[in-house]
Design a protein around this motif. Structure first.
Motif, PDB file in Angstrom:
ATOM      1  N   UNK A  27      52.075 -53.296  58.969  1.00 51.83           N
ATOM      2  CA  UNK A  27      50.964 -54.250  58.978  1.00 51.83           C
ATOM      3  C   UNK A  27      51.508 -55.596  59.440  1.00 51.83           C
ATOM      4  N   UNK A  28      51.092 -56.059  60.611  1.00 51.40           N
ATOM      5  CA  UNK A  28      51.660 -57.301  61.138  1.00 51.40           C
ATOM      6  C   UNK A  28      50.672 -58.007  62.064  1.00 51.40           C
ATOM      7  N   UNK A  29      50.870 -59.327  62.196  1.00 48.17           N
ATOM      8  CA  UNK A  29      50.112 -60.177  63.121  1.00 48.17           C
ATOM      9  C   UNK A  29      48.612 -60.202  62.821  1.00 48.17           C
ATOM     10  N   UNK A  30      48.229 -59.959  61.576  1.00 45.77           N
ATOM     11  CA  UNK A  30      46.863 -60.208  61.122  1.00 45.77           C
ATOM     12  C   UNK A  30      46.822 -61.594  60.474  1.00 45.77           C
ATOM     13  N   UNK A  31      45.661 -62.041  60.000  1.00 42.54           N
ATOM     14  CA  UNK A  31      45.626 -63.259  59.192  1.00 42.54           C
ATOM     15  C   UNK A  31      46.159 -62.986  57.795  1.00 42.54           C
ATOM     16  N   UNK A  32      45.900 -61.785  57.287  1.00 44.96           N
ATOM     17  CA  UNK A  32      46.441 -61.342  55.998  1.00 44.96           C
ATOM     18  C   UNK A  32      46.770 -59.862  56.116  1.00 44.96           C
ATOM     19  N   UNK A  33      47.809 -59.450  55.376  1.00 46.55           N
ATOM     20  CA  UNK A  33      48.205 -58.057  55.442  1.00 46.55           C
ATOM     21  C   UNK A  33      47.282 -57.139  54.675  1.00 46.55           C
ATOM     22  N   UNK A  34      47.118 -57.406  53.362  1.00 50.10           N
ATOM     23  CA  UNK A  34      46.322 -56.514  52.530  1.00 50.10           C
ATOM     24  C   UNK A  34      45.643 -57.289  51.420  1.00 50.10           C
ATOM     25  N   UNK A  35      44.378 -56.960  51.157  1.00 49.22           N
ATOM     26  CA  UNK A  35      43.626 -57.521  50.043  1.00 49.22           C
ATOM     27  C   UNK A  35      43.224 -56.399  49.089  1.00 49.22           C
ATOM     28  N   UNK A  36      43.524 -56.601  47.800  1.00 47.39           N
ATOM     29  CA  UNK A  36      42.987 -55.759  46.735  1.00 47.39           C
ATOM     30  C   UNK A  36      41.973 -56.623  46.002  1.00 47.39           C
ATOM     31  N   UNK A  37      40.696 -56.276  46.104  1.00 51.37           N
ATOM     32  CA  UNK A  37      39.626 -57.183  45.704  1.00 51.37           C
ATOM     33  C   UNK A  37      38.830 -56.577  44.549  1.00 51.37           C
ATOM     34  N   UNK A  38      38.699 -57.347  43.481  1.00 50.14           N
ATOM     35  CA  UNK A  38      37.839 -56.984  42.359  1.00 50.14           C
ATOM     36  C   UNK A  38      36.998 -58.168  41.939  1.00 50.14           C
ATOM     37  N   UNK A  39      36.215 -57.976  40.896  1.00 49.05           N
ATOM     38  CA  UNK A  39      35.409 -59.059  40.339  1.00 49.05           C
ATOM     39  C   UNK A  39      35.203 -58.786  38.852  1.00 49.05           C
ATOM     40  N   UNK A  40      34.175 -59.351  38.276  1.00 47.76           N
ATOM     41  CA  UNK A  40      33.998 -59.205  36.830  1.00 47.76           C
ATOM     42  C   UNK A  40      33.328 -57.889  36.439  1.00 47.76           C
ATOM     43  N   UNK A  41      32.917 -57.085  37.403  1.00 54.69           N
ATOM     44  CA  UNK A  41      32.237 -55.832  37.100  1.00 54.69           C
ATOM     45  C   UNK A  41      33.186 -54.832  36.445  1.00 54.69           C
ATOM     46  N   UNK A  42      32.615 -53.890  35.717  1.00 59.81           N
ATOM     47  CA  UNK A  42      33.387 -52.830  35.073  1.00 59.81           C
ATOM     48  C   UNK A  42      32.897 -51.476  35.591  1.00 59.81           C
ATOM     49  N   UNK A  43      33.796 -50.505  35.813  1.00 60.56           N
ATOM     50  CA  UNK A  43      35.258 -50.602  35.714  1.00 60.56           C
ATOM     51  C   UNK A  43      35.834 -51.616  36.705  1.00 60.56           C
ATOM     52  N   UNK A  44      37.006 -52.130  36.349  1.00 64.33           N
ATOM     53  CA  UNK A  44      37.683 -53.111  37.175  1.00 64.33           C
ATOM     54  C   UNK A  44      38.379 -52.431  38.343  1.00 64.33           C
ATOM     55  N   UNK A  45      38.461 -53.113  39.465  1.00 62.72           N
ATOM     56  CA  UNK A  45      39.215 -52.592  40.612  1.00 62.72           C
ATOM     57  C   UNK A  45      40.690 -52.483  40.254  1.00 62.72           C
ATOM     58  N   UNK A  46      41.363 -51.531  40.864  1.00 57.13           N
ATOM     59  CA  UNK A  46      42.807 -51.406  40.652  1.00 57.13           C
ATOM     60  C   UNK A  46      43.229 -49.967  40.446  1.00 57.13           C
ATOM     61  N   UNK A  47      44.216 -49.773  39.545  1.00 51.40           N
ATOM     62  CA  UNK A  47      44.769 -48.446  39.262  1.00 51.40           C
ATOM     63  C   UNK A  47      45.170 -47.749  40.550  1.00 51.40           C
ATOM     64  N   UNK A  48      45.850 -48.475  41.436  1.00 54.13           N
ATOM     65  CA  UNK A  48      46.277 -47.928  42.714  1.00 54.13           C
ATOM     66  C   UNK A  48      47.763 -48.199  42.923  1.00 54.13           C
ATOM     67  N   UNK A  49      48.324 -47.503  43.900  1.00 60.27           N
ATOM     68  CA  UNK A  49      49.732 -47.673  44.229  1.00 60.27           C
ATOM     69  C   UNK A  49      49.860 -48.156  45.667  1.00 60.27           C
ATOM     70  N   UNK A  50      50.622 -49.228  45.846  1.00 56.81           N
ATOM     71  CA  UNK A  50      50.905 -49.780  47.171  1.00 56.81           C
ATOM     72  C   UNK A  50      52.417 -49.769  47.328  1.00 56.81           C
ATOM     73  N   UNK A  51      52.946 -48.889  48.172  1.00 59.53           N
ATOM     74  CA  UNK A  51      54.402 -48.750  48.236  1.00 59.53           C
ATOM     75  C   UNK A  51      54.876 -48.426  49.645  1.00 59.53           C
ATOM     76  N   UNK A  52      56.124 -48.847  49.902  1.00 65.42           N
ATOM     77  CA  UNK A  52      56.846 -48.480  51.123  1.00 65.42           C
ATOM     78  C   UNK A  52      56.157 -48.959  52.395  1.00 65.42           C
ATOM     79  N   UNK A  53      55.408 -50.044  52.297  1.00 66.87           N
ATOM     80  CA  UNK A  53      54.792 -50.644  53.481  1.00 66.87           C
ATOM     81  C   UNK A  53      55.672 -51.763  54.030  1.00 66.87           C
ATOM     82  N   UNK A  54      55.593 -51.994  55.322  1.00 64.80           N
ATOM     83  CA  UNK A  54      56.199 -53.163  55.947  1.00 64.80           C
ATOM     84  C   UNK A  54      55.077 -54.109  56.348  1.00 64.80           C
ATOM     85  N   UNK A  55      55.089 -55.306  55.753  1.00 62.18           N
ATOM     86  CA  UNK A  55      54.005 -56.276  55.936  1.00 62.18           C
ATOM     87  C   UNK A  55      54.655 -57.575  56.381  1.00 62.18           C
ATOM     88  N   UNK A  56      54.496 -57.934  57.637  1.00 64.28           N
ATOM     89  CA  UNK A  56      55.283 -59.033  58.194  1.00 64.28           C
ATOM     90  C   UNK A  56      54.450 -59.895  59.148  1.00 64.28           C
TER      91      UNK A  56
END
Length: 359
Positions: A228-257
């Protein structure tokens, strides 16, 4: 041995040989084909082949330029012949052929709330220049998108909502107006995060988009091995106040430059520049073994790995950020803003943090 005995033995041998041959034929003969391959050539309609296909069939599209959008709602494989199989928008006409064309998308894979579109495979083709999205999926299960190039589309390169167990692998996604790959619970409704059932985003190249990967209000997925490169941002994990909450994920072994393009503010986000991975309102995500380098900017969410309060004030909680190489980023390699509890930073290789002391 008498002549009669020799004749009898030869007769038995011939019978046994015939039986053996028949048996071999029964084993070797292919089973009746349960699926059909449909071939499309330049000047022919991909949609017509898709409409004619039975569930389980394959539509093979030859190299060439196809000016059309394609709507898929049944189990099938749509396979191009590599990057030289190119879909671009149809010429303007008063009545669109179907909703996918009308909405400005390239390929749409859509089921319904009652019946998901199951086991659709899209591979080895290019989606270029659509007003909205290169590929749009909704109400799908086990969608596979592989070796697809999605470029210069107005909003998202590859996008999915209300879906489970998808696989996005080895795609090239570039120069799209918003996220290269976008996964959400729903784009047209508020609500808690949904379980993707283990969706995988792996081994893709994402460059020159607004954001490389956005996962919004979803849970239970993996993002691994991407460049992941030359974007304005590499990665967004986005949640808010709603339930269930966003998350419970794995982000690994990426190259973000070097995600250092400057993108202006929108109604949903402030200006972004120089962000590696940003978590807003995330719970229990694991960010591990990534290389995050030289993402530089002075925007509110600039930095290598940034924990940031969501726009509606939801904090990050119980996330694990460990064993990442995070260097050369600014405003800092590790940034923890907006409060939140239970977030753990461990084993990261970095030189700067906000607040100090996390490296």
């Amino acid at each position: 041995m008498t002549h009669r005995q020799k004749h009898h033995r030869r007769h038995i041998g011939r019978v046994l040989g015939v039986v053996a041959a028949l048996g071999a034929g029964l084993v070797a003969a292919p089973a009746p084909a349960g699926a059909t391959s449909h071939t499309v050539r330049p000047g022919e309609s991909i949609q017509a082949a898709v409409d004619a296909a039975a569930p389980g069939d394959t539509v093979v599209v030859g190299p060439g330029l196809y000016r059309e959008s394609v709507q898929i709602s049944k189990r099938l494989t749509l396979r191009g012949s590599g990057p030289a199989t190119v879909l671009t928008p149809a010429p303007a006409r008063p009545l669109a052929a179907h909703g996918c064309e009308r909405d400005g998308n390239g390929i749409c894979v859509t089921g319904t709330e009652q019946t998901a579109a199951e086991q659709v495979t899209i591979r080895s083709l290019t989606l270029r220049g659509f007003r909205k999205n290169g590929l749009w999926a909704s109400h799908t299960d086990r969608l596979s998108v592989r070796q697809v190039t999605a470029e210069a589309n107005g909003v998202w390169g590859i996008a999915q909502q209300r879906s489970t167990r998808a696989s996005f692998r080895a795609n090239t996604v570039r120069e799209n107006g918003d996220a290269g790959i976008f996964i959400a619970n729903a784009v047209d409704a508020e609500g808690g995060a949904t379980d993707t059932g283990g969706t995988v985003i792996a081994e893709n190249t994402l460059t020159a988009n607004r954001i490389g990967v956005t996962v919004r209000r979803v849970r239970n997925l993996a993002v691994r091995g991407n460049e992941i490169f030359a974007n304005c941002a590499g990665m967004f994990i986005v949640g808010d106040e709603s339930k269930p909450t966003a998350g419970a994920m794995t982000v690994r072994d990426n190259t973000i430059r070097e995600n250092n393009r400057l993108c202006a503010a929108t109604p949903r986000l402030p200006a972004i520049q120089g962000s590696g991975i940003v978590l807003t309102g995330s719970e229990a995500s694991v960010i591990r073994n990534n290389t995050i380098r030289d993402n530089k900017g002075s925007a509110p969410m600039s930095g290598g790995i940034v924990l940031f309060e969501s726009l509606v004030g939801a904090a990050n909680t119980d996330n694990v950020i460990e064993n990442n190489e995070v260097k050369g980023n600014s405003t800092a390699d590790l940034v923890h803003r907006g409060g939140g509890s239970g977030n753990r930073f461990a084993g990261n290789v970095c030189t700067s943090s906000e607040p100090a002391g996390m490296c």
